[in-house]
Motif scaffolding. Structure first.
Motif, PDB file in Angstrom:
ATOM      1  N   VAL A  97       0.850  -1.187   0.000  1.00 29.83           N
ATOM      2  CA  VAL A  97       0.000   0.000   0.000  1.00 29.83           C
ATOM      3  C   VAL A  97       0.890   1.243   0.000  1.00 29.83           C
ATOM      4  N   ARG A  98       0.507   2.284  -0.760  1.00 29.03           N
ATOM      5  CA  ARG A  98       1.415   3.396  -1.036  1.00 29.03           C
ATOM      6  C   ARG A  98       1.340   4.553  -0.058  1.00 29.03           C
ATOM      7  N   ASP A  99       0.223   4.715   0.626  1.00 20.67           N
ATOM      8  CA  ASP A  99       0.107   5.860   1.535  1.00 20.67           C
ATOM      9  C   ASP A  99      -0.885   5.534   2.639  1.00 20.67           C
ATOM     10  N   GLN A 100      -0.870   6.348   3.683  1.00 24.12           N
ATOM     11  CA  GLN A 100      -1.700   6.085   4.850  1.00 24.12           C
ATOM     12  C   GLN A 100      -3.186   6.212   4.520  1.00 24.12           C
ATOM     13  N   ARG A 101      -3.529   7.153   3.643  1.00 23.07           N
ATOM     14  CA  ARG A 101      -4.944   7.324   3.290  1.00 23.07           C
ATOM     15  C   ARG A 101      -5.502   6.060   2.647  1.00 23.07           C
ATOM     16  N   THR A 102      -4.740   5.478   1.742  1.00 24.61           N
ATOM     17  CA  THR A 102      -5.179   4.231   1.114  1.00 24.61           C
ATOM     18  C   THR A 102      -5.301   3.117   2.139  1.00 24.61           C
ATOM     19  N   PHE A 103      -4.338   3.080   3.056  1.00 23.88           N
ATOM     20  CA  PHE A 103      -4.395   2.061   4.104  1.00 23.88           C
ATOM     21  C   PHE A 103      -5.655   2.227   4.955  1.00 23.88           C
ATOM     22  N   GLU A 104      -5.946   3.468   5.356  1.00 27.48           N
ATOM     23  CA  GLU A 104      -7.126   3.711   6.187  1.00 27.48           C
ATOM     24  C   GLU A 104      -8.394   3.290   5.450  1.00 27.48           C
ATOM     25  N   GLY A 105      -8.455   3.568   4.139  1.00 29.25           N
ATOM     26  CA  GLY A 105      -9.616   3.149   3.372  1.00 29.25           C
ATOM     27  C   GLY A 105      -9.764   1.644   3.344  1.00 29.25           C
ATOM     28  N   ARG A 106      -8.646   0.956   3.266  1.00 30.18           N
ATOM     29  CA  ARG A 106      -8.693  -0.504   3.238  1.00 30.18           C
ATOM     30  C   ARG A 106      -9.248  -1.066   4.548  1.00 30.18           C
ATOM     31  N   ILE A 107      -8.747  -0.598   5.677  1.00 28.53           N
ATOM     32  CA  ILE A 107      -9.196  -1.189   6.946  1.00 28.53           C
ATOM     33  C   ILE A 107     -10.630  -0.786   7.273  1.00 28.53           C
ATOM     34  N   ARG A 108     -11.078   0.379   6.773  1.00 37.86           N
ATOM     35  CA  ARG A 108     -12.483   0.750   7.001  1.00 37.86           C
ATOM     36  C   ARG A 108     -13.419  -0.174   6.244  1.00 37.86           C
ATOM     37  N   SER A 109     -12.933  -0.757   5.160  1.00 42.09           N
ATOM     38  CA  SER A 109     -13.780  -1.644   4.358  1.00 42.09           C
ATOM     39  C   SER A 109     -13.885  -3.052   4.947  1.00 42.09           C
ATOM     40  N   LEU A 110     -13.063  -3.320   5.958  1.00 40.57           N
ATOM     41  CA  LEU A 110     -13.084  -4.651   6.564  1.00 40.57           C
ATOM     42  C   LEU A 110     -14.280  -4.806   7.485  1.00 40.57           C
ATOM     43  N   GLY A 111     -14.907  -5.977   7.462  1.00 37.96           N
ATOM     44  CA  GLY A 111     -15.939  -6.273   8.437  1.00 37.96           C
ATOM     45  C   GLY A 111     -15.323  -6.520   9.799  1.00 37.96           C
ATOM     46  N   ARG A 112     -16.087  -6.275  10.857  1.00 31.75           N
ATOM     47  CA  ARG A 112     -15.572  -6.458  12.204  1.00 31.75           C
ATOM     48  C   ARG A 112     -15.136  -7.907  12.418  1.00 31.75           C
ATOM     49  N   MET A 113     -13.937  -8.064  12.961  1.00 33.11           N
ATOM     50  CA  MET A 113     -13.376  -9.375  13.292  1.00 33.11           C
ATOM     51  C   MET A 113     -13.242 -10.287  12.069  1.00 33.11           C
ATOM     52  N   GLN A 114     -13.060  -9.689  10.905  1.00 30.70           N
ATOM     53  CA  GLN A 114     -12.849 -10.469   9.693  1.00 30.70           C
ATOM     54  C   GLN A 114     -11.348 -10.634   9.432  1.00 30.70           C
ATOM     55  N   PRO A 115     -10.960 -11.716   8.768  1.00 30.56           N
ATOM     56  CA  PRO A 115      -9.536 -11.912   8.477  1.00 30.56           C
ATOM     57  C   PRO A 115      -9.008 -10.871   7.499  1.00 30.56           C
ATOM     58  N   VAL A 116      -7.715 -10.620   7.598  1.00 28.34           N
ATOM     59  CA  VAL A 116      -7.010  -9.711   6.702  1.00 28.34           C
ATOM     60  C   VAL A 116      -6.086 -10.558   5.832  1.00 28.34           C
ATOM     61  N   THR A 117      -6.061 -10.285   4.547  1.00 27.59           N
ATOM     62  CA  THR A 117      -5.146 -11.010   3.662  1.00 27.59           C
ATOM     63  C   THR A 117      -4.253 -10.022   2.914  1.00 27.59           C
ATOM     64  N   GLU A 118      -3.059 -10.457   2.604  1.00 27.13           N
ATOM     65  CA  GLU A 118      -2.173  -9.646   1.769  1.00 27.13           C
ATOM     66  C   GLU A 118      -1.356 -10.570   0.876  1.00 27.13           C
ATOM     67  N   ARG A 119      -1.077 -10.079  -0.311  1.00 26.92           N
ATOM     68  CA  ARG A 119      -0.350 -10.869  -1.311  1.00 26.92           C
ATOM     69  C   ARG A 119       0.894 -10.110  -1.756  1.00 26.92           C
ATOM     70  N   GLN A 120       2.024 -10.600  -1.338  1.00 29.83           N
ATOM     71  CA  GLN A 120       3.334 -10.084  -1.732  1.00 29.83           C
ATOM     72  C   GLN A 120       3.563  -8.625  -1.303  1.00 29.83           C
ATOM     73  N   GLU A 121       2.834  -8.138  -0.314  1.00 30.36           N
ATOM     74  CA  GLU A 121       3.020  -6.757   0.132  1.00 30.36           C
ATOM     75  C   GLU A 121       4.230  -6.605   1.045  1.00 30.36           C
ATOM     76  N   TYR A 122       4.577  -7.675   1.744  1.00 35.81           N
ATOM     77  CA  TYR A 122       5.750  -7.635   2.613  1.00 35.81           C
ATOM     78  C   TYR A 122       6.909  -8.431   2.024  1.00 35.81           C
ATOM     79  N   ALA A 123       6.616  -9.590   1.487  1.00 36.36           N
ATOM     80  CA  ALA A 123       7.664 -10.459   0.932  1.00 36.36           C
ATOM     81  C   ALA A 123       7.211 -10.996  -0.418  1.00 36.36           C
ATOM     82  N   LEU A 124       8.007 -10.795  -1.430  1.00 33.26           N
ATOM     83  CA  LEU A 124       7.674 -11.317  -2.754  1.00 33.26           C
ATOM     84  C   LEU A 124       7.608 -12.845  -2.710  1.00 33.26           C
ATOM     85  N   GLY A 125       6.626 -13.389  -3.394  1.00 32.30           N
ATOM     86  CA  GLY A 125       6.478 -14.834  -3.427  1.00 32.30           C
ATOM     87  C   GLY A 125       5.742 -15.407  -2.237  1.00 32.30           C
TER      88      GLY A 125
END
Length: 248
Positions: A167-195
């Motif tokens: 994720v490129r900036d804090q605003r985008t990050f905040e938008g992402r977490i606001r879209s999450l349902g309460r107590m729902q899992p979070v997934t990420e693909r290659q955002e921290y480690a490639l592959g």
């Protein structure tokens, strides 16, 4: 060597005797309870006091700071072992590396990780605590915080690109977490480690934000949701053990 071992055993008996008296006890009483000759007890009490394991107050001996640290360290190690044993169990159940982390004193802290040589955990090539926006563990923890606490975190650890997928900036990050349902899992693909793909589930441990997470190689990404759902279905049995970790 037998003499040394005997001295250690006698010193431990004295420590146990002192520990059984919350208000402390005099040397004669301690010698009697430990089954030691008074001169031997005096010598060991002086040594233990000099090393900080005991304190002498008003003619009685009480446990010192060093004894408290020793006891605390043993309890801490026991708790950590319980957590790692539990994580290993769930690692085997879901067939993937399992992580447990908390948000404590303003920072992301990975308390325990369990993996295998065949399914290794993600290498911490960029410091986990400073890259919470990039990995599922951090995203899940930050999503559980109020805006003020989250802002304080980002003031110290600004959003930066860790991989081309981060994720490129804090605003985008905040938008992402606001879209999450309460107590729902979070997934990420290659955002921290490639592959690598990761998922994390929020869990409640007292009033502390906590999470359990799993990681998989990108070639197994189709298993991600199945594995995290399996973890969610099993995690309730683990919460009593994980609650110990908050005081570690």
């Amino acid at each position: 060597m037998p003499t040394l071992i005997g001295s250690v055993q006698r010193a431990l008996r004295l420590l146990e005797a002192v520990g059984s008296h919350s208000e402390g006890a005099p040397a004669k009483q301690l010698a009697r309870e430990a089954g030691l000759p008074l001169p031997t007890a005096y010598h060991l009490l002086r040594t233990l006091t000099h090393e900080g394991y005991l304190r002498r107050e008003g003619g009685v001996f009480v446990l010192g700071d060093a004894a408290g640290r020793l006891a605390g360290g043993g309890l801490q190690q026991k708790r950590r072992s319980m957590i790692l044993d539990s994580l290993a169990h769930f690692r085997d159940v879901v067939g993937a590396p399992v992580y447990f982390a908390v948000f404590r004193e303003g920072e992301i802290e990975v308390v325990g990780v369990s993996d295998t040589p065949a399914s290794p955990a993600v290498d911490e090539w960029a410091e986990f605590r400073a890259t919470g926006h990039a990995h599922a563990i951090g995203q899940c923890l930050l999503a559980q915080l109020d805006e003020k606490t989250r802002k304080d975190y980002f003031d110290r650890h600004p959003v930066v690109a860790v991989t081309p997928y981060t994720v490129r900036d804090q605003r985008t990050f905040e938008g992402r977490i606001r879209s999450l349902g309460r107590m729902q899992p979070v997934t990420e693909r290659q955002e921290y480690a490639l592959g690598t793909v990761c998922a994390a589930i929020p869990i409640t441990v007292g009033d502390v934000a906590a999470t359990m997470a799993i990681s998989l190689p990108l070639c197994q990404q189709e298993r991600l949701l199945y594995v995290v759902d399996r973890l969610r279905s099993e995690v309730g049995a683990l919460l009593s053990t994980l609650s110990f970790s908050i005081s570690i």
